[in-house]
Design a protein around this motif. Sequence first.
Motif, PDB file in Angstrom:
ATOM      1  N   VAL A   1      -5.927  -7.045   8.330  1.00  0.00           N
ATOM      2  CA  VAL A   1      -5.689  -7.592   6.992  1.00  0.00           C
ATOM      3  C   VAL A   1      -6.586  -8.798   6.744  1.00  0.00           C
ATOM      4  O   VAL A   1      -7.173  -8.949   5.669  1.00  0.00           O
ATOM      5  CB  VAL A   1      -4.203  -7.964   6.810  1.00  0.00           C
ATOM      6  CG1 VAL A   1      -3.993  -8.737   5.507  1.00  0.00           C
ATOM      7  CG2 VAL A   1      -3.342  -6.708   6.814  1.00  0.00           C
TER       8      VAL A   1
ATOM      9  N   THR B   1       8.226  -3.205   3.449  1.00  0.00           N
ATOM     10  CA  THR B   1       7.661  -4.395   2.803  1.00  0.00           C
ATOM     11  C   THR B   1       7.752  -5.583   3.752  1.00  0.00           C
ATOM     12  O   THR B   1       8.795  -5.812   4.382  1.00  0.00           O
ATOM     13  CB  THR B   1       8.403  -4.728   1.497  1.00  0.00           C
ATOM     14  OG1 THR B   1       8.348  -3.598   0.627  1.00  0.00           O
ATOM     15  CG2 THR B   1       7.759  -5.920   0.802  1.00  0.00           C
TER      16      THR B   1
ATOM     17  N   MET C   1       3.201  -7.458   1.525  1.00  0.00           N
ATOM     18  CA  MET C   1       2.427  -6.339   2.029  1.00  0.00           C
ATOM     19  C   MET C   1       3.311  -5.097   2.021  1.00  0.00           C
ATOM     20  O   MET C   1       4.372  -5.063   2.654  1.00  0.00           O
ATOM     21  CB  MET C   1       1.927  -6.617   3.445  1.00  0.00           C
ATOM     22  CG  MET C   1       1.129  -5.460   4.036  1.00  0.00           C
ATOM     23  SD  MET C   1       0.347  -5.888   5.627  1.00  0.00           S
ATOM     24  CE  MET C   1       1.800  -6.088   6.685  1.00  0.00           C
TER      25      MET C   1
ATOM     26  N   VAL D   1      -1.967   0.648   2.766  1.00  0.00           N
ATOM     27  CA  VAL D   1      -1.354  -0.669   2.599  1.00  0.00           C
ATOM     28  C   VAL D   1      -1.871  -1.325   1.332  1.00  0.00           C
ATOM     29  O   VAL D   1      -3.056  -1.225   0.998  1.00  0.00           O
ATOM     30  CB  VAL D   1      -1.662  -1.570   3.816  1.00  0.00           C
ATOM     31  CG1 VAL D   1      -1.188  -2.992   3.581  1.00  0.00           C
ATOM     32  CG2 VAL D   1      -1.020  -0.996   5.071  1.00  0.00           C
ATOM     33  N   THR D   2      -0.982  -1.989   0.623  1.00  0.00           N
ATOM     34  CA  THR D   2      -1.340  -2.745  -0.577  1.00  0.00           C
ATOM     35  C   THR D   2      -0.752  -4.142  -0.468  1.00  0.00           C
ATOM     36  O   THR D   2       0.377  -4.306   0.002  1.00  0.00           O
ATOM     37  CB  THR D   2      -0.791  -2.064  -1.845  1.00  0.00           C
ATOM     38  OG1 THR D   2      -1.228  -0.709  -1.889  1.00  0.00           O
ATOM     39  CG2 THR D   2      -1.289  -2.776  -3.096  1.00  0.00           C
ATOM     40  N   LEU D   3      -1.512  -5.126  -0.914  1.00  0.00           N
ATOM     41  CA  LEU D   3      -1.038  -6.506  -0.955  1.00  0.00           C
ATOM     42  C   LEU D   3      -0.768  -6.933  -2.389  1.00  0.00           C
ATOM     43  O   LEU D   3      -1.492  -6.537  -3.312  1.00  0.00           O
ATOM     44  CB  LEU D   3      -2.059  -7.457  -0.329  1.00  0.00           C
ATOM     45  CG  LEU D   3      -1.822  -7.856   1.145  1.00  0.00           C
ATOM     46  CD1 LEU D   3      -1.893  -6.628   2.031  1.00  0.00           C
ATOM     47  CD2 LEU D   3      -2.821  -8.906   1.580  1.00  0.00           C
TER      48      LEU D   3
END
Length: 334
Positions: free
Chosen positions: A24, A47, A59, A113-115
């Motif tokens: 990350v 999460t 995240m 994955v998304t932030l």
Amino acid sequence: MVLVDYNSVIESKADPLINMAGQVSALYPQLGSINEIQFVTSSENHTYRIISERGDFAMRVQRPGYHCLEEINAELQFVEVLSNNGIATAKPVRRSDGHFVSQLHTVEGDRLVTLFHWVKGHHPEEVEFYDTYGKMGSIMGRMHQVSTNITQDYTKSRPRWTLDEIIGSHAVWGSWDHPDYIDQPQRNLILGFIAELRSRLARYDSTGRYGLIHADMRPTNVLLHDGGVVTIDFDDCCHSWYLFDVAATVSFLEHRPDMPEWLGHFISQYQNQTKLSKQEVDLLPFFIGLRRVQLMAWYFSHRESVYCQSIGDTWLYQSFDVVSDIISHKISFN
């Protein structure tokens, strides 16, 4: 809340987050060094909260097979459009190369994955529901205005939820009908409700009242902060009826005696932004029933989850009272 220290994440080979913090950091250098990772919740996805030297971030680690890369990108494009139109959301964070979604390697396999920027605030307590539902109604009314102005090709990668995808043979969460839990009279009740719903939908012209929706904008998916409401978790956003979006705001709460009061306040504020016809107001209880039947399928497919265990089979059997009350017109918003 489970705290996961950065060093323990790196050292614990049994932890699915092994080496994730380093990955990350490489993809999102704007975070600086990561000091700590906190587990927040697990539902469709996992999460985590990332605490870095330059702020906090959420995240989201996608459940394998639930949404593909194209669908997630379409979701985040929708969130960005809503944000640009003044609707408070959890804003996604772009990687150093401009993309939203990352693929990280974990001991459990590759994960998308998304932030998101961390949103301060709290989920509303029940004593705050009435006021919160009014604010949610205003927000959703504006959201549907934005959706109406989006071209048909925009975010076409998001799923389309017709009756078939909601409770039919292609239902997202499987079947609502499980013979180990549902007897024949209960089954007949649901089948009769579905037949009546189909008949009413055949007479409903949803032109201009069907588009991209949140599909799960309930109290657990909003945060209260400084007197405002921030909408989060667009993971289920899809193309469907706006009335289904309204009905989904009382997900898992359809049986509650205060539900008509909460949703009535929602409708009054919604109509300050987007008008509902009399036919739509009459149809709304049937969409509430549709959502409840869909959630029965969700319940059966998620029985091992903490939430399902917390509500238990009592919630399941309350569903038949909800459907019965709708058929007998005991739930109304006129």
